[in-house]
Enzyme design. Structure first.
Site, mmCIF file in Angstrom:
data_model
loop_
_atom_site.group_PDB
_atom_site.id
_atom_site.type_symbol
_atom_site.label_atom_id
_atom_site.label_comp_id
_atom_site.label_asym_id
_atom_site.label_seq_id
_atom_site.Cartn_x
_atom_site.Cartn_y
_atom_site.Cartn_z
ATOM 1 N N LYS A 1 58.793 -6.077 73.987
ATOM 2 C CA LYS A 1 59.788 -5.081 74.390
ATOM 3 C C LYS A 1 59.526 -3.801 73.599
ATOM 4 O O LYS A 1 59.677 -3.789 72.375
ATOM 5 C CB LYS A 1 61.205 -5.592 74.107
ATOM 6 C CG LYS A 1 61.632 -6.763 74.982
ATOM 7 C CD LYS A 1 62.984 -7.305 74.536
ATOM 8 C CE LYS A 1 63.524 -8.349 75.501
ATOM 9 N NZ LYS A 1 64.749 -8.998 74.980
ATOM 10 N N GLU B 1 71.011 -8.299 84.947
ATOM 11 C CA GLU B 1 69.608 -8.267 85.353
ATOM 12 C C GLU B 1 69.400 -8.646 86.816
ATOM 13 O O GLU B 1 68.292 -8.962 87.242
ATOM 14 C CB GLU B 1 68.783 -9.152 84.419
ATOM 15 C CG GLU B 1 68.823 -8.607 82.989
ATOM 16 C CD GLU B 1 67.955 -9.354 82.008
ATOM 17 O OE1 GLU B 1 67.378 -10.393 82.391
ATOM 18 O OE2 GLU B 1 67.852 -8.900 80.862
#
Length: 433
Positions: A343, A209
């Site tokens: 999500k 990330e």
């Protein structure tokens, strides 16, 4: 003008070098929407199914040709002639056609890619930006806000090849007055963290990330390094910048023993002990949000964690709730956590995602919009965050184009909306208003 004339899917590559589904939805007015499904590394067991081929001779079994067969076959056929601006109806057609509880027939990656591509096509047909279309679908037309970013600047756990057990150490630039300023503060801290780590002889390689992934002696050492970087950047920790963590505790939970085995630190905790460990960290550092602080099945432990820390901290359920309204409703009823991570691909459609955000907000929970560790250049979550006025977003660090694409889209949106989309900073975080 908004009737669907063609749906097609293709296999593209995500930020980890794995295939994912990209879909296009074409409308009779010449409008086209295109979107790609993300993919997670630390996943909740109750997430909607991501359909992979399992053919080891191709992409090590990670191909998505089966999901594409669904997109280019039954899904495409069922959606022809349908009105793309009726998002709920489009999503329901796919959900009914799949017919399974967890979208295992077609794959959530197939259904989601089409769902998001359809939303983009619908927005184009209406002559409006995606965030504006999402606000209308959400029943909150014209109500926007810019999200407070949680920037993951030290990666551990499943997102990095290091010895750090906790998966994400994040900063929130709460002293900023605008999203643009928040991005600048985050970037300055990120670059100063690189200097801090180099000075200690530590790696500045990045994880999935975009955050740094050094080997550290403890989780507290990660927080200490971030504190040093914040101060080196000329900011005050706790005033200009606050901290957040994603423990992803399911990844170091020993189900047989029923305890939390933090191998990086050589420590083993019971649920209660781990809650007190987190409390101790929050007493030492200005941590305002903790995500997945226990295993997804440890509801009794989460209840204790919420009672212990929930009046001061945001307790976020990710693997715990998996963007699922049925599971979230149970959590709300039992007083477990006070925030949900959102999500798309955990549930598999835009309509169901909006339902989870609404349920959370109606119950006084916050909703944090999130990327996955496997991402593409698709920046739909930026529009989702603004269009639902969710208030918070997690989309990685200040490196890797798959992360920066979302920040850049948010910068464009802020420029377009100006005062119509306020940046509320720390007020958006549960327990901090």
């Amino acid at each position: 003008m908004s009737k669907i004339v063609k749906v097609l899917g293709r296999e593209i590559i995500d930020s980890r070098g794995n295939p994912t589904v990209e879909a296009e939805v074409h409308l009779e007015g010449g409008f086209v929407g295109m979107a790609a499904a993300p993919s997670g590394a630390s996943t909740g067991s109750r997430e909607a199914l991501e359909l992979r081929d399992g053919d080891k001779s191709r992409f090590l079994g990670k191909g998505v040709l089966k999901a594409l067969e669904a997109v280019n076959g039954p899904i495409a056929e069922a959606l022809l002639g349908k009105d793309a601006t009726d998002q709920a109806a489009i999503d329901q057609v796919m959900i009914d056609l799949d017919g399974t509880e967890n979208k295992s027939k077609f794959g959530a990656n197939a259904i989601l890619a089409v769902s998001l591509a359809n939303a983009k096509a619908g927005a184009a047909a209406k002559g409006m930006p995606l965030y504006e279309h999402i606000a209308e679908l959400n029943g909150t037309a014209g109500q926007f806000s810019m999200p407070l970013p949680m920037m993951n600047i030290i990666n551990g756990g499943e997102h990095a090849d290091n010895n750090v057990d906790i998966q994400e150490f994040m900063i929130q630039p709460v002293g900023a007055k605008t999203f643009r300023e928040a991005v600048r503060i985050g970037a300055e801290v990120f670059h100063n963290l690189a200097k801090v780590l180099k000075a200690k002889g530590l790696s500045t390689a990045v994880g999935d990330e975009g955050g740094f992934a050094p080997n550290l002696e403890s989780n507290a050492a990660a927080l200490a390094a971030i504190k040093e970087a914040v101060e080196a950047a000329g900011y005050e920790l706790g005033k200009d910048v606050t901290l957040a963590m994603d423990c992803a505790a399911s990844e170091f939970y020993d189900k047989e023993a029923g305890n939390y085995n933090m191998k990086g630190e050589g420590k083993i905790f019971t649920s209660e002990e781990f809650n007190f460990y987190l409390q101790d960290l929050a007493n030492q550092y200005p941590i305002v949000s903790i995500e997945d602080g226990l295993d997804e099945s440890d509801w009794a432990g989460f209840k204790h964690q919420t009672e212990l820390l929930g009046d001061k901290l945001q307790i976020v359920g990710d693997d715990l709730f998996v963007t699922n309204t049925k599971i979230l409703a149970e959590g709300i009823e039992k007083g477990v956590a006070n925030s949900i991570l959102i999500k798309f691909n955990q549930i598999g459609s835009l309509t169901e995602t909006l339902a989870a955000i609404k349920m959370a907000k109606d119950a006084g929970y916050t909703a944090v919009i999130s990327h996955r560790s496997g991402e593409t250049e698709d920046a739909t979550i930026a529009d989702l965050a603004v269009g639902t006025a969710a208030g918070q977003i997690k989309t990685g660090s200040m490196s890797r184009s798959d992360r920066v694409a979302k920040y850049n889209q948010l910068l464009r949106i802020e420029e377009a909306l100006g005062a119509k989309a306020p940046f509320n900073g720390l007020k958006e975080v549960k327990g901090q208003a």
